[in-house]
Design a protein around this motif. Structure first.
Motif, PDB file in Angstrom:
ATOM      1  N   ASN A 125       0.830  -1.205   0.000  1.00 50.89           N
ATOM      2  CA  ASN A 125       0.000   0.000   0.000  1.00 50.89           C
ATOM      3  C   ASN A 125       0.868   1.261   0.000  1.00 50.89           C
ATOM      4  OD1 ASN A 125       0.921   0.218   2.649  1.00 50.89           O
ATOM      5  ND2 ASN A 125      -0.995  -0.482   3.561  1.00 50.89           N
ATOM      6  N   LYS A 126       0.235   2.420   0.138  1.00 48.61           N
ATOM      7  CA  LYS A 126       0.989   3.679   0.114  1.00 48.61           C
ATOM      8  C   LYS A 126       1.967   3.766   1.278  1.00 48.61           C
ATOM      9  CE  LYS A 126      -2.598   6.257  -2.328  1.00 48.61           C
ATOM     10  NZ  LYS A 126      -3.634   7.324  -2.266  1.00 48.61           N
ATOM     11  N   GLY A 127       1.560   3.234   2.420  1.00 51.40           N
ATOM     12  CA  GLY A 127       2.471   3.227   3.558  1.00 51.40           C
ATOM     13  C   GLY A 127       3.687   2.370   3.304  1.00 51.40           C
ATOM     14  N   ALA A 128       3.497   1.243   2.617  1.00 50.25           N
ATOM     15  CA  ALA A 128       4.617   0.361   2.280  1.00 50.25           C
ATOM     16  C   ALA A 128       5.588   1.066   1.347  1.00 50.25           C
ATOM     17  CB  ALA A 128       4.094  -0.921   1.635  1.00 50.25           C
ATOM     18  N   TYR A 129       5.055   1.735   0.314  1.00 50.17           N
ATOM     19  CA  TYR A 129       5.957   2.435  -0.602  1.00 50.17           C
ATOM     20  C   TYR A 129       6.720   3.537   0.130  1.00 50.17           C
ATOM     21  CZ  TYR A 129       8.074   4.653  -4.574  1.00 50.17           C
ATOM     22  OH  TYR A 129       9.018   5.173  -5.434  1.00 50.17           O
ATOM     23  N   GLU A 172       0.557  -2.715   7.516  1.00 48.61           N
ATOM     24  CA  GLU A 172      -0.795  -2.507   8.027  1.00 48.61           C
ATOM     25  C   GLU A 172      -1.021  -3.398   9.237  1.00 48.61           C
ATOM     26  OE1 GLU A 172      -3.709  -5.181   6.458  1.00 48.61           O
ATOM     27  OE2 GLU A 172      -1.922  -5.941   7.412  1.00 48.61           O
ATOM     28  N   ASP A 173      -2.141  -3.160   9.934  1.00 54.20           N
ATOM     29  CA  ASP A 173      -2.374  -3.783  11.236  1.00 54.20           C
ATOM     30  C   ASP A 173      -2.404  -5.307  11.187  1.00 54.20           C
ATOM     31  OD1 ASP A 173      -2.542  -1.355  12.584  1.00 54.20           O
ATOM     32  OD2 ASP A 173      -4.683  -1.151  12.203  1.00 54.20           O
ATOM     33  N   ASN A 205      -8.248   8.645   7.022  1.00 58.59           N
ATOM     34  CA  ASN A 205      -6.900   8.611   6.463  1.00 58.59           C
ATOM     35  C   ASN A 205      -6.455  10.034   6.141  1.00 58.59           C
ATOM     36  OD1 ASN A 205      -6.883   5.853   6.642  1.00 58.59           O
ATOM     37  ND2 ASN A 205      -7.101   5.464   4.458  1.00 58.59           N
ATOM     38  N   HIS A 206      -5.187  10.313   6.339  1.00 60.73           N
ATOM     39  CA  HIS A 206      -4.671  11.671   6.181  1.00 60.73           C
ATOM     40  C   HIS A 206      -4.162  11.880   4.757  1.00 60.73           C
ATOM     41  CE1 HIS A 206      -5.129  11.410  10.419  1.00 60.73           C
ATOM     42  NE2 HIS A 206      -4.035  10.710  10.627  1.00 60.73           N
ATOM     43  N   LEU A 207      -4.673  12.910   4.105  1.00 61.17           N
ATOM     44  CA  LEU A 207      -4.318  13.182   2.717  1.00 61.17           C
ATOM     45  C   LEU A 207      -3.321  14.324   2.586  1.00 61.17           C
ATOM     46  CD1 LEU A 207      -7.881  12.896   1.153  1.00 61.17           C
ATOM     47  CD2 LEU A 207      -6.147  11.102   1.424  1.00 61.17           C
ATOM     48  N   LEU A 213       4.448   1.957  11.912  1.00 59.18           N
ATOM     49  CA  LEU A 213       4.440   3.192  11.135  1.00 59.18           C
ATOM     50  C   LEU A 213       3.110   3.295  10.398  1.00 59.18           C
ATOM     51  CD1 LEU A 213       8.077   3.148   9.696  1.00 59.18           C
ATOM     52  CD2 LEU A 213       7.135   4.790  11.337  1.00 59.18           C
ATOM     53  N   GLY A 214       2.496   4.468  10.419  1.00 56.57           N
ATOM     54  CA  GLY A 214       1.173   4.643   9.844  1.00 56.57           C
ATOM     55  C   GLY A 214       1.185   4.703   8.328  1.00 56.57           C
ATOM     56  N   LEU A 215      -0.015   4.680   7.744  1.00 56.14           N
ATOM     57  CA  LEU A 215      -0.157   4.741   6.291  1.00 56.14           C
ATOM     58  C   LEU A 215       0.479   6.003   5.723  1.00 56.14           C
ATOM     59  CD1 LEU A 215      -1.560   3.261   3.866  1.00 56.14           C
ATOM     60  CD2 LEU A 215      -3.502   4.796   4.240  1.00 56.14           C
ATOM     61  N   SER A 216       0.401   7.097   6.463  1.00 57.97           N
ATOM     62  CA  SER A 216       0.956   8.381   6.007  1.00 57.97           C
ATOM     63  C   SER A 216       2.319   8.648   6.620  1.00 57.97           C
ATOM     64  CB  SER A 216      -0.016   9.510   6.354  1.00 57.97           C
ATOM     65  OG  SER A 216      -0.332   9.499   7.747  1.00 57.97           O
ATOM     66  N   ASN A 217       3.102   7.586   6.871  1.00 58.44           N
ATOM     67  CA  ASN A 217       4.369   7.744   7.595  1.00 58.44           C
ATOM     68  C   ASN A 217       5.377   8.627   6.883  1.00 58.44           C
ATOM     69  OD1 ASN A 217       6.572   5.900   6.155  1.00 58.44           O
ATOM     70  ND2 ASN A 217       4.683   4.699   6.190  1.00 58.44           N
ATOM     71  N   TYR A 218       5.201   8.878   5.583  1.00 60.80           N
ATOM     72  CA  TYR A 218       6.205   9.687   4.887  1.00 60.80           C
ATOM     73  C   TYR A 218       6.224  11.137   5.369  1.00 60.80           C
ATOM     74  CZ  TYR A 218       9.583  11.000   1.401  1.00 60.80           C
ATOM     75  OH  TYR A 218      10.732  11.443   0.801  1.00 60.80           O
TER      76      TYR A 218
END
Length: 405
Positions: free
Chosen positions: A15-19, A88-89, A249-251, A301-306
């Motif tokens: 997912n986006k968090g993984a990338y 992810e969780d 989710n944070h955009l 680390l969250g989905l928006s970790n970047y």
């Protein structure tokens, strides 16, 4: 002399968090991540910063595939240290449950034990812990049957107490979080979740009025060696997703400093759980309590970790230098001003028009301090560029559907 790396990151799902994690590893160390996915699509497609391995039945034959991945990486990198991560969780819990597969080969699984995970991520128990250590949280009820408490009035929020057991369900009308204008809608949401097969406690909370910019996210790293917090990163949410499947989710996130009281609350919670590694907290400013209140602890680390990396605090550095190798690391409690966003500039501008953040964000665009985690200049395959642009533009459609335009 071997040109193989001193360590290898191994990551599950794409997912986006993984990338974002993959990109952080490449930015910090110039290395590729061994990525294991169920399909070659979305954020990780056509990437040249991963070695990709596709297992369509990954979740159906989990333990067998974990062993297969371990043995393959051991063959390919016999001398390298290994660290294995999830994005992810559900997969975080899988890695914890099956950590023996990796640890018997000397790998690092940088997550807490299963008992700590279950206590920290059960929202009902989390709010009890907040009460115990003096951390503010919303007025909350726990529903163990299918009946809304009679004291619950006005606007309410309904959500699962146990995220992993809810994530795997598929049913019509499913939402990540149910925002209810009245108790009748909340009761309907409870019935829907039960009929959809969700067996665990349900959380009902007073709805806290506020704009997107009243929300925040905090990422914190606590060392397993000296039990000290080494990194905290506060992100002020500029825009959040309001779609059914991704609500909350944070955009767009703005790096921010100077939230010492929030950091004290984070430290109190992580210490109370003896939680090590990364935790991610969702917050909102409650104008009645005049404080940020805590919604949950995410054990990764969250989905928006970047947003952390964009602010100059690359989180994988602490995974490798401290967790994996036990080397001295500096404390990191301040970020460089930066904007994380997966939205096109026009949408960010429209959502922030008339707010106190509009000029600051405009300045960050002018200074080149705005980062889409998927738009990594090094990872420049033309199909990736098309995907990123299409992904950004798709938010115009989503915002019209959710009334955000």
């Amino acid at each position: 002399m071997s040109n193989l790396p001193a360590f290898v990151p191994v990551l599950f799902l794409g997912n986006k968090g993984a990338y974002s994690i993959v990109r952080a590893f490449h930015e910090q160390y110039g290395i590729k991540t061994e990525l294991n996915v169920t399909m070659d699509a979305g954020p990780v497609a056509h990437s040249k910063i991963v070695n990709k391995h596709i297992y369509p039945d990954l979740t159906d034959n989990l333990r067998e595939h974990f062993i297969e991945v371990r043995d393959r990486v051991e063959r390919d990198y016999p001398e390298a240290a290994k660290i294995v991560l999830a994005s992810e969780d559900t997969f975080t819990e899988h890695l914890i449950t099956h950590r023996d597969i990796f640890e018997e080969a000397g790998w690092t699984v940088p997550y807490v034990d299963l008992a700590t995970l279950e206590e920290a991520t059960d929202k009902a128990k989390f709010y009890a812990k907040c009460e115990e250590v003096g951390v503010p949280y919303p007025h909350t009820w726990q529903v163990t049957d299918d009946q809304l408490p009679s004291e619950a009035k006005g606007k309410l929020v309904v959500k699962p107490a146990i995220t992993p057991s809810y994530q795997v369900l598929h049913f019509e009308g499913k939402r990540k979080i149910y925002f209810c204008d009245n108790p009748q809608e909340a009761q309907t949401a409870i019935h829907l979740m039960r009929q959809g097969g969700y067996p665990d406690p349900i959380i009902v909370q007073d709805f806290i009025e506020g704009a997107d910019t009243d929300q925040a996210v905090v990422t914190a790293y606590r060392s397993p060696h000296d039990k000290q917090i080494k990194l905290t990163a506060f992100g002020r949410v500029m825009v959040e997703d309001r779609s059914a499947s991704a609500a909350g989710n944070h955009l767009a996130i703005l790096s921010e400093n100077g939230h010492e009281e929030v950091y004290r609350h984070v430290e109190a919670l992580m210490t109370a759980y003896d939680f090590t590694g990364y935790a991610n907290f969702d917050l909102i400013y409650d104008h009645d309590q005049e404080a940020f209140v805590f919604f949950e602890l995410n054990p990764r680390l969250g989905l928006s970790n970047y947003y952390v990396t964009a602010g100059g605090q690359n989180p994988v550095y602490y995974y490798i230098e401290d967790y994996l190798f036990g080397r001295p690391v500096p404390d990191s409690f301040e970020a460089i001003p930066a904007l994380f966003t997966v939205l096109p500039r026009g949408l960010v501008k429209r959502r922030l028009q008339g707010t106190s953040y509009a000029d600051q964000v405009k300045g960050l665009y002018q200074e080149g301090q705005v980062f889409n985690p998927l738009a990594y200049p090094y990872d420049n395959h033309w199909r990736r560029k098309l995907y990123v642009k299409a992904s950004e533009l798709n938010y115009y459609r989503k915002f019209k559907e959710t009334g955000q335009l």
